[in-house]
Design a protein around this motif. Structure first.
Motif, mmCIF file in Angstrom:
data_model
loop_
_atom_site.group_PDB
_atom_site.id
_atom_site.type_symbol
_atom_site.label_atom_id
_atom_site.label_comp_id
_atom_site.label_asym_id
_atom_site.label_seq_id
_atom_site.Cartn_x
_atom_site.Cartn_y
_atom_site.Cartn_z
ATOM 1 N N MET A 82 0.853 -1.306 -0.013
ATOM 2 C CA MET A 82 -0.090 0.081 -0.016
ATOM 3 C C MET A 82 0.784 1.196 -0.114
ATOM 4 O O MET A 82 1.666 1.261 0.880
ATOM 5 N N LEU A 83 0.423 2.326 -0.859
ATOM 6 C CA LEU A 83 1.040 3.478 -0.864
ATOM 7 C C LEU A 83 0.048 4.620 -0.244
ATOM 8 O O LEU A 83 -0.895 4.681 -0.901
ATOM 9 N N PHE A 84 0.536 5.060 0.972
ATOM 10 C CA PHE A 84 -0.134 5.962 1.630
ATOM 11 C C PHE A 84 -0.390 7.494 0.744
ATOM 12 O O PHE A 84 0.787 7.802 -0.014
ATOM 13 N N GLN A 85 -1.293 8.109 1.358
ATOM 14 C CA GLN A 85 -1.282 9.678 0.745
ATOM 15 C C GLN A 85 0.024 10.510 0.846
ATOM 16 O O GLN A 85 0.571 11.084 -0.117
ATOM 17 N N ASP A 86 0.432 10.552 2.013
ATOM 18 C CA ASP A 86 1.848 11.238 2.434
ATOM 19 C C ASP A 86 3.120 10.201 2.491
ATOM 20 O O ASP A 86 4.225 10.369 2.966
ATOM 21 N N PHE A 161 -3.225 2.216 -3.692
ATOM 22 C CA PHE A 161 -2.801 3.642 -3.831
ATOM 23 C C PHE A 161 -3.843 4.789 -3.080
ATOM 24 O O PHE A 161 -4.868 4.812 -3.753
ATOM 25 N N ASP A 162 -3.397 5.690 -2.262
ATOM 26 C CA ASP A 162 -4.371 6.319 -1.470
ATOM 27 C C ASP A 162 -3.887 7.646 -1.845
ATOM 28 O O ASP A 162 -2.789 8.425 -1.631
ATOM 29 N N GLU A 163 -4.527 8.226 -2.913
ATOM 30 C CA GLU A 163 -4.444 9.302 -3.851
ATOM 31 C C GLU A 163 -2.816 9.794 -4.043
ATOM 32 O O GLU A 163 -2.126 10.681 -3.351
ATOM 33 N N PRO A 164 -2.240 8.963 -4.939
ATOM 34 C CA PRO A 164 -0.974 9.100 -5.132
ATOM 35 C C PRO A 164 -0.430 10.377 -5.819
ATOM 36 O O PRO A 164 0.655 10.833 -5.712
#
Lengths: 238, 273
Positions: A82-86, A161-164
């Motif tokens: 998972m890729l977080f927003q920040d 992806f959370d808002e990449p």
């Protein structure tokens, strides 16, 4: 592969997801679009089991993750990245240690092998000579790239992806978009992306799902979404 | 039917100012009980993770360095001056009835039983407990703890357990240092400045202070280490509300830990001595 069935979730009496149904196609990039604060991140966190639904089923490879205990959930999560927003990089670790973290935790590889994989993953996201830098020394775009390298370190079958592209300039956004497309092509993993960036969505998506008032009101290929007669979808994509 | 009756009760509560007053007065107690319950659950969870592999010795040693080695200087200063001021006050008190020879024993007993463990714990709370809350709180609000979950790593195992183990082990070590320099400070004031006979000063310490006094003080220190790390971690992983939330959680952590240390000190003392 991933199926959400009649998911309901409320916070302090406010309904965020309302009988939501969604099927994510394997080995494709699905982008979930919707208004800010509309529950997109909550939906993503349901998929990986960070939030449990009030009711409904979250099926990952046929297993209802909503019913699993922590130990079982941890097993299922090994297929995820998972890729977080920040980016959510660990501040106290170098870039190299961040990318190596899942490898050290879940494999018995030697230090040399881990270092080689770290280099390979960082190269895959177009980063060179950053292994010894701290996250605080990196720009926003570089942090996201490192976050992506960490997310794909264990070659997961599903990447979230959370808002990449949030908070990045247009050139950097394009770079991230290309990276998402190329990484998916290379890994053949299932990508689920949360976004409100329409330009980016139409560039990267194989499927687009529109979240509105706690429900998926439209799902289809980018072309089908563009041609949709749904007034909410039309207004959202401009 | 059930819904109607609860609705009816709620309307009644709205109208009756006495019920509203009782609700307002009782709310802090309910919150306190809920918080205590959550802290105990965190302790149980951290304890079970202590027994499960991987044992994370590297992370534990890193925390031991942070809690113990990096706190030595502050403990040396506070320990020395605590012993010195205690000797000074005792000397003036005992002088009134010619009991100056008891200053050494009084300082040694006071330092080993109470002042050493309590002041060490308070200093470590200010330096380490606050840092634990701030670090874990920042990790919480920047989604680093969620990131651990997504990588199938339990944050209680990786973040909380090593901090608790390190504090339980290092607080007694720091207390030994504090006890030693406290008695040394007392010796300096009593013998060098107030001119108490050195032989008598030491002889009275040997006569009155037993190994049990020192040992019980160290058990207290271990308990305080558990309290400050448990509360520090609890407040950290429950942080919400960005940078402001981290600041609030850190303040709450230091205040709650300090108060709990004082309260538990009374009960531990009444149980031990």
């Amino acid at each position: 592969m991933i199926k959400l069935i009649k998911i309901c979730k409320s916070f302090k009496g406010q309904k965020v997801l309302d009988n939501l149904d969604l099927k994510i196609e394997p080995e494709k990039i699905t982008v979930i679009i919707g208004r800010s604060g509309g529950g997109k991140s909550v939906l993503l966190k349901h998929i990986i089991g960070l939030i449990k639904p009030d009711s409904g089923q979250v099926l990952v490879n046929g297993v209802d993750t909503a019913k699993l205990n922590d130990k079982e959930l941890n097993e299922i999560r090994k297929v995820f990245g998972m890729l977080f927003q920040d980016a959510a990089l660990f501040d106290s670790m170098t870039v190299g240690e961040n990318v190596a973290f899942p490898l050290k935790e879940h494999t018995k590889l030697s230090k040399k092998e881990i270092d080689e994989i770290v280099e390979e993953k960082l190269l895959a996201v177009d980063l060179k000579n950053v292994t010894h830098k701290m996250p605080s020394e990196l720009s926003g775009g570089m942090r996201k790239r490192v976050g992506l390298a960490r997310a794909i370190a264990l070659n997961p079958k599903i990447v979230l992806f959370d808002e990449p592209t949030t908070g990045l300039d247009p050139i950097m956004c394009e770079g991230i978009d290309n990276l998402v497309i190329n990484t998916q092509r290379h890994t053949k993993a299932t990508f689920v992306v949360i976004s409100h960036d329409i330009r980016s969505t139409f560039k990267i998506a194989h499927k687009v799902a529109m979240l509105y008032k706690g429900k998926i009101i439209k799902i289809g290929t980018p072309e089908e979404i563009r041609l949709s007669n749904n007034p909410v979808v039309k207004r959202f994509i401009g | 039917m059930g819904y109607e009756s609860s609705n009816h009760r709620s309307n009644e509560a709205d109208r009756n100012p006495m019920i509203r007053l009782l609700e307002l007065a009782g709310r802090p107690f309910i919150i306190a009980v809920e918080e205590s319950g959550r802290i105990i659950l965190l302790l149980i969870s951290a304890s079970t993770w202590m027994l499960r592999p991987p044992f994370r010795f590297r992370v534990i040693f890193k925390q031991m360095e942070f809690v113990g080695v990096n706190s030595i200087f502050v403990v040396l200063i506070t320990g020395t001056f605590t012993g010195m001021v205690f000797a000074l006050q005792s000397y003036h008190g005992f002088k009134m009835f010619g009991g100056e020879s008891l200053v050494g024993a009084t300082v040694a007993l006071g330092v080993t039983r109470e002042l050493g463990p309590v002041f060490t714990a308070l200093m470590v709370t200010g330096r380490v407990g606050s840092a634990m809350t701030a670090e874990l709180g920042t990790m919480k609000v920047t989604e680093q703890i969620d990131a651990l979950h997504t990588m199938s790593v339990n944050p209680i195992h990786y973040l909380v357990m090593p901090r608790i183990v390190a504090a339980i082990v290092m607080l007694p070590v720091l207390t030994i240092v504090s006890d030693f320099v406290g008695i040394l400070g007392g010796y300096f004031v009593g013998v060098e400045l107030m001119k108490i006979n050195s032989g008598i000063f030491i002889a009275k310490i040997v006569e009155f202070v037993e190994l049990e006094d020192i040992f019980n003080g160290l058990i207290k220190a271990a308990c305080f280490g558990l309290i400050l790390s448990l509360i520090g971690c609890y407040k950290g992983i429950r942080t919400t509300g960005g940078a402001e939330g981290v600041g609030k959680a850190t303040t709450q952590s230091v205040v709650l830990s300090s108060v709990t240390i004082f309260i538990s000190d009374y009960f531990l003392t009444s149980f031990m001595f």
